[in-house]
Design a protein around this motif. Structure first.
Motif, PDB file in Angstrom:
ATOM      1  N   LEU A  17      47.068  25.104  39.531  1.00 41.65           N
ATOM      2  CA  LEU A  17      46.766  26.479  39.888  1.00 41.65           C
ATOM      3  C   LEU A  17      45.426  26.629  40.590  1.00 41.65           C
ATOM      4  O   LEU A  17      45.177  27.641  41.223  1.00 41.65           O
ATOM      5  N   ALA A  18      44.551  25.675  40.478  1.00 38.26           N
ATOM      6  CA  ALA A  18      43.206  25.805  41.021  1.00 38.26           C
ATOM      7  C   ALA A  18      43.229  25.924  42.543  1.00 38.26           C
ATOM      8  O   ALA A  18      43.876  25.144  43.221  1.00 38.26           O
ATOM      9  N   GLN A  19      42.517  26.921  43.052  1.00 44.71           N
ATOM     10  CA  GLN A  19      42.432  27.142  44.490  1.00 44.71           C
ATOM     11  C   GLN A  19      41.054  26.748  45.025  1.00 44.71           C
ATOM     12  O   GLN A  19      40.733  27.014  46.176  1.00 44.71           O
ATOM     13  N   THR A  20      40.251  26.145  44.153  1.00 50.35           N
ATOM     14  CA  THR A  20      38.943  25.619  44.506  1.00 50.35           C
ATOM     15  C   THR A  20      38.889  24.166  44.048  1.00 50.35           C
ATOM     16  O   THR A  20      39.600  23.782  43.124  1.00 50.35           O
ATOM     17  N   PRO A  21      38.048  23.350  44.670  1.00 48.08           N
ATOM     18  CA  PRO A  21      37.975  21.945  44.266  1.00 48.08           C
ATOM     19  C   PRO A  21      37.500  21.786  42.822  1.00 48.08           C
ATOM     20  O   PRO A  21      36.754  22.618  42.308  1.00 48.08           O
ATOM     21  N   THR A  22      37.913  20.702  42.193  1.00 47.12           N
ATOM     22  CA  THR A  22      37.507  20.387  40.832  1.00 47.12           C
ATOM     23  C   THR A  22      35.986  20.397  40.735  1.00 47.12           C
ATOM     24  O   THR A  22      35.303  19.809  41.554  1.00 47.12           O
ATOM     25  N   GLY A  23      35.472  21.102  39.735  1.00 45.94           N
ATOM     26  CA  GLY A  23      34.037  21.147  39.491  1.00 45.94           C
ATOM     27  C   GLY A  23      33.312  22.284  40.181  1.00 45.94           C
ATOM     28  O   GLY A  23      32.178  22.592  39.844  1.00 45.94           O
ATOM     29  N   PHE A  24      33.937  22.929  41.176  1.00 52.58           N
ATOM     30  CA  PHE A  24      33.276  24.037  41.862  1.00 52.58           C
ATOM     31  C   PHE A  24      33.328  25.291  41.000  1.00 52.58           C
ATOM     32  O   PHE A  24      34.350  25.601  40.406  1.00 52.58           O
ATOM     33  N   LEU A  25      32.215  25.999  40.952  1.00 51.95           N
ATOM     34  CA  LEU A  25      32.139  27.273  40.242  1.00 51.95           C
ATOM     35  C   LEU A  25      31.740  28.360  41.223  1.00 51.95           C
ATOM     36  O   LEU A  25      30.863  28.140  42.054  1.00 51.95           O
ATOM     37  N   ILE A 161      23.001  27.276  49.737  1.00 55.88           N
ATOM     38  CA  ILE A 161      23.415  28.465  48.996  1.00 55.88           C
ATOM     39  C   ILE A 161      24.073  28.062  47.679  1.00 55.88           C
ATOM     40  O   ILE A 161      24.872  27.133  47.615  1.00 55.88           O
ATOM     41  N   ASN A 162      23.677  28.739  46.620  1.00 59.39           N
ATOM     42  CA  ASN A 162      24.281  28.573  45.299  1.00 59.39           C
ATOM     43  C   ASN A 162      25.112  29.831  45.075  1.00 59.39           C
ATOM     44  O   ASN A 162      24.557  30.907  44.840  1.00 59.39           O
ATOM     45  N   TRP A 163      26.439  29.692  45.159  1.00 61.49           N
ATOM     46  CA  TRP A 163      27.288  30.884  45.141  1.00 61.49           C
ATOM     47  C   TRP A 163      27.240  31.605  43.801  1.00 61.49           C
ATOM     48  O   TRP A 163      27.295  32.835  43.753  1.00 61.49           O
ATOM     49  N   VAL A 167      26.354  35.534  43.686  1.00 59.24           N
ATOM     50  CA  VAL A 167      27.242  36.521  43.051  1.00 59.24           C
ATOM     51  C   VAL A 167      26.462  37.347  42.035  1.00 59.24           C
ATOM     52  O   VAL A 167      26.571  38.582  42.013  1.00 59.24           O
ATOM     53  N   LYS A 168      25.671  36.679  41.216  1.00 61.95           N
ATOM     54  CA  LYS A 168      24.887  37.387  40.196  1.00 61.95           C
ATOM     55  C   LYS A 168      23.872  38.324  40.843  1.00 61.95           C
ATOM     56  O   LYS A 168      23.798  39.505  40.503  1.00 61.95           O
ATOM     57  N   ASP A 169      23.089  37.808  41.798  1.00 64.24           N
ATOM     58  CA  ASP A 169      22.050  38.610  42.438  1.00 64.24           C
ATOM     59  C   ASP A 169      22.622  39.783  43.230  1.00 64.24           C
ATOM     60  O   ASP A 169      22.001  40.845  43.323  1.00 64.24           O
ATOM     61  N   ALA A 170      23.794  39.593  43.823  1.00 63.61           N
ATOM     62  CA  ALA A 170      24.417  40.640  44.640  1.00 63.61           C
ATOM     63  C   ALA A 170      25.240  41.623  43.814  1.00 63.61           C
ATOM     64  O   ALA A 170      25.725  42.629  44.355  1.00 63.61           O
ATOM     65  N   GLY A 171      25.424  41.338  42.522  1.00 64.46           N
ATOM     66  CA  GLY A 171      26.220  42.220  41.676  1.00 64.46           C
ATOM     67  C   GLY A 171      27.694  42.204  42.022  1.00 64.46           C
ATOM     68  O   GLY A 171      28.398  43.203  41.843  1.00 64.46           O
ATOM     69  N   LEU A 172      28.174  41.057  42.493  1.00 63.41           N
ATOM     70  CA  LEU A 172      29.593  40.932  42.821  1.00 63.41           C
ATOM     71  C   LEU A 172      30.396  40.628  41.566  1.00 63.41           C
ATOM     72  O   LEU A 172      29.905  39.978  40.647  1.00 63.41           O
ATOM     73  N   SER A 173      31.648  41.043  41.570  1.00 59.87           N
ATOM     74  CA  SER A 173      32.567  40.623  40.512  1.00 59.87           C
ATOM     75  C   SER A 173      33.069  39.226  40.865  1.00 59.87           C
ATOM     76  O   SER A 173      32.812  38.709  41.950  1.00 59.87           O
ATOM     77  N   GLU A 174      33.798  38.616  39.960  1.00 63.01           N
ATOM     78  CA  GLU A 174      34.368  37.291  40.215  1.00 63.01           C
ATOM     79  C   GLU A 174      35.259  37.353  41.462  1.00 63.01           C
ATOM     80  O   GLU A 174      35.832  38.393  41.772  1.00 63.01           O
ATOM     81  N   PRO A 175      35.405  36.244  42.179  1.00 65.76           N
ATOM     82  CA  PRO A 175      36.291  36.248  43.358  1.00 65.76           C
ATOM     83  C   PRO A 175      37.709  36.610  42.956  1.00 65.76           C
ATOM     84  O   PRO A 175      38.178  36.211  41.890  1.00 65.76           O
TER      85      PRO A 175
END
Length: 192
Positions: A17-25, A161-163, A167-175
């Motif tokens: 199900l993962a749509q991102t590479p293993t280990g990526f957060l 860039i550390n995503w 995300v935290k600094d920009a106040g974004l919700s999870e992707p």
């Protein structure tokens, strides 16, 4: 024995199900539909760098879309001395549903060219060759979104860039969706 089989099955299902590479957060399980021309990018597809030089068409399947969305594209395998770092390949705002579909995908479009315009994958030649992972992340865009002051330098330089921090600094919700492709360093042979 059945418990081990069940745990193994769960682990394989999670990996599938993962749509991102293993280990990526952040890890994301919902697929962002990405098209370069008519070619659909399945997560992890190895492609020719010249085939991904222009900004792709993106969208979602099976979801009701309203409001605005933000797209990031990040190379997580950029050489940096003896280790790997990140390069921001795009940070585009104001994606909205276009009303068009492509193979069942509700297409999202934007006229925005920033805060960081798209530039296609072009990993440098390395020995041995090293495939780079380019991750696409789609977030619901908050009202009055702006790049946080703490992130302006990294967005401007595009390097490191550390995503998770962004995300935290920009106040974004999870992707809400993600996808990724691979381009092999120094390789321009056809892969699809």
């Amino acid at each position: 024995m059945m418990l081990m089989t069940y745990i193994s099955s769960l682990a394989l299902a999670g990996a599938a199900l993962a749509q991102t590479p293993t280990g990526f957060l952040p890890a994301v399980n919902n697929t962002l539909d990405v098209y370069y021309g008519t070619t659909y990018i399945t997560p992890g597809l190895l492609v020719k760098k010249s085939s991904v030089s222009k900004q792709p068409t993106i969208g979602l399947t099976g979801q009701t879309l309203t409001g605005k969305y933000l797209l990031a594209m990040i190379d997580i395998d950029a050489p940096s001395g003896s280790s790997r770092s990140t390069v921001l390949h795009a940070l585009l705002t104001d994606f909205t549903p276009s009303g068009a579909t492509q193979n069942g995908t509700t297409v999202l479009t934007t006229k925005a060219t920033g805060p960081a315009s798209y530039f296609g994958p072009a990993p440098p030649a390395e020995t041995p060759k090293h495939p780079h992972n380019y991750i696409f992340l789609l977030h619901k865009q908050p009202d009055n979104f702006a790049v946080p002051t703490s992130q302006k330098n990294v967005v401007s330089s595009r390097i490191g860039i550390n995503w998770v921090s962004f995300v935290k600094d920009a106040g974004l919700s999870e992707p809400i969706a993600a996808n990724y492709l691979q381009v092999q360093s120094g390789d321009n042979t056809r892969r699809w």
